[in-house]
Design an enzyme around this catalytic site. Structure first.
Site, PDB file in Angstrom:
ATOM      1  CE  LYS A  11      15.211  20.673  21.106  1.00 13.17           C
ATOM      2  NZ  LYS A  11      14.784  19.700  22.146  1.00 13.17           N
ATOM      3  CE1 TYR A  51      10.863  23.262  24.198  1.00 13.71           C
ATOM      4  CE2 TYR A  51      12.846  24.553  24.589  1.00 13.71           C
ATOM      5  CZ  TYR A  51      12.197  23.513  23.939  1.00 13.71           C
ATOM      6  OH  TYR A  51      12.883  22.733  23.036  1.00 13.71           O
ATOM      7  CG  ASN A 114      15.539  16.103  22.287  1.00 12.88           C
ATOM      8  OD1 ASN A 114      15.964  17.242  22.129  1.00 12.88           O
ATOM      9  ND2 ASN A 114      14.328  15.855  22.763  1.00 12.88           N
ATOM     10  CG  HIS A 117      11.154  22.561  18.831  1.00 17.72           C
ATOM     11  ND1 HIS A 117      10.429  22.255  19.958  1.00 17.72           N
ATOM     12  CD2 HIS A 117      10.330  23.305  18.043  1.00 17.72           C
ATOM     13  CE1 HIS A 117       9.222  22.822  19.865  1.00 17.72           C
ATOM     14  NE2 HIS A 117       9.136  23.460  18.716  1.00 17.72           N
ATOM     15  CD  GLU A 128       6.569  25.736  18.894  1.00 17.45           C
ATOM     16  OE1 GLU A 128       6.945  25.160  17.856  1.00 17.45           O
ATOM     17  OE2 GLU A 128       6.223  25.137  19.934  1.00 17.45           O
TER      18      GLU A 128
END
Ligand code: DAT
Ligand code: MG
Length: 151
Positions: A11, A51, A114, A117, A128
């Site tokens: 990310k 998402y 975080n 992914h 994805e």
């Protein structure tokens, strides 16, 4: 199967913090095969699909702006049980609940930062990979180390 694939993305915070080499090393050192990689800027339409199950959550707007805040390193990895093992390498969604030794456990504190992914099932991995990559970006080759990693 050794052909299982997962989608792993560093990310924007992970990219900006220089964690790309560390994260790639963890997957390579484990024995997985890199099949695709690109540094890319996401866009809102892509993220709404990526998402899709979270768009109605209260944290979705901040998740969206986080994921749009800089480049993402999109990758595809292949190997035995790679979807589940990829999640093990990542740690829990909440970095404070992630064990040391996991990527989030070692490098993150907040859920909204975080750093990485990983697909949560073979089905979402397929979805994805199709969202983030064109077919021709998935590279077909034979890693020379295969017989040292698989019996
Ligand atoms: P994961 O990324 O571990 O697959 P997820 O798919 O449930 O977790 O959620 C996607 C991201 O959304 C997650 O990495 C961080 C953010 N997120 C999830 N649940 C959250 C919450 N309760 N509060 C804030 N951010 C959350
Ligand atoms: Mg998820």
């Amino acid at each position: 199967s050794q052909n299982e694939r997962t989608f792993i993305a560093v990310k924007p915070d992970g990219v900006q913090r220089g964690l790309v080499p560390e994260i790639l090393s963890r997957f390579w050192n484990k024995g997985y095969k890199l099949v695709a990689i690109k540094l890319t800027l996401a866009n809102e339409d892509l993220l709404r699909e990526h998402y899709a199950d979270l768009t109605s959550k209260p944290f979705f707007p901040s998740l969206l702006s986080y994921m749009l805040s800089g480049p993402v390193l999109a990758t595809v990895w292949e190997g035995k049980d790679v979807v589940k093992q990829g999640r093990v390498l990542l740690g829990a969604t909440n970095p404070l609940a992630s064990a040391p030794g996991t990527i989030r456990g070692d490098f993150a504190v907040d859920m909204g930062r975080n750093i990485i992914h990983g697909s949560d099932s073979v089905e979402s991995a397929e979805k994805e990979i199709g969202l983030w990559f064109k077919k021709e970006e998935l590279v077909d080759y034979k890693p020379t180390l295969t017989s040292w990693i698989y019996e």
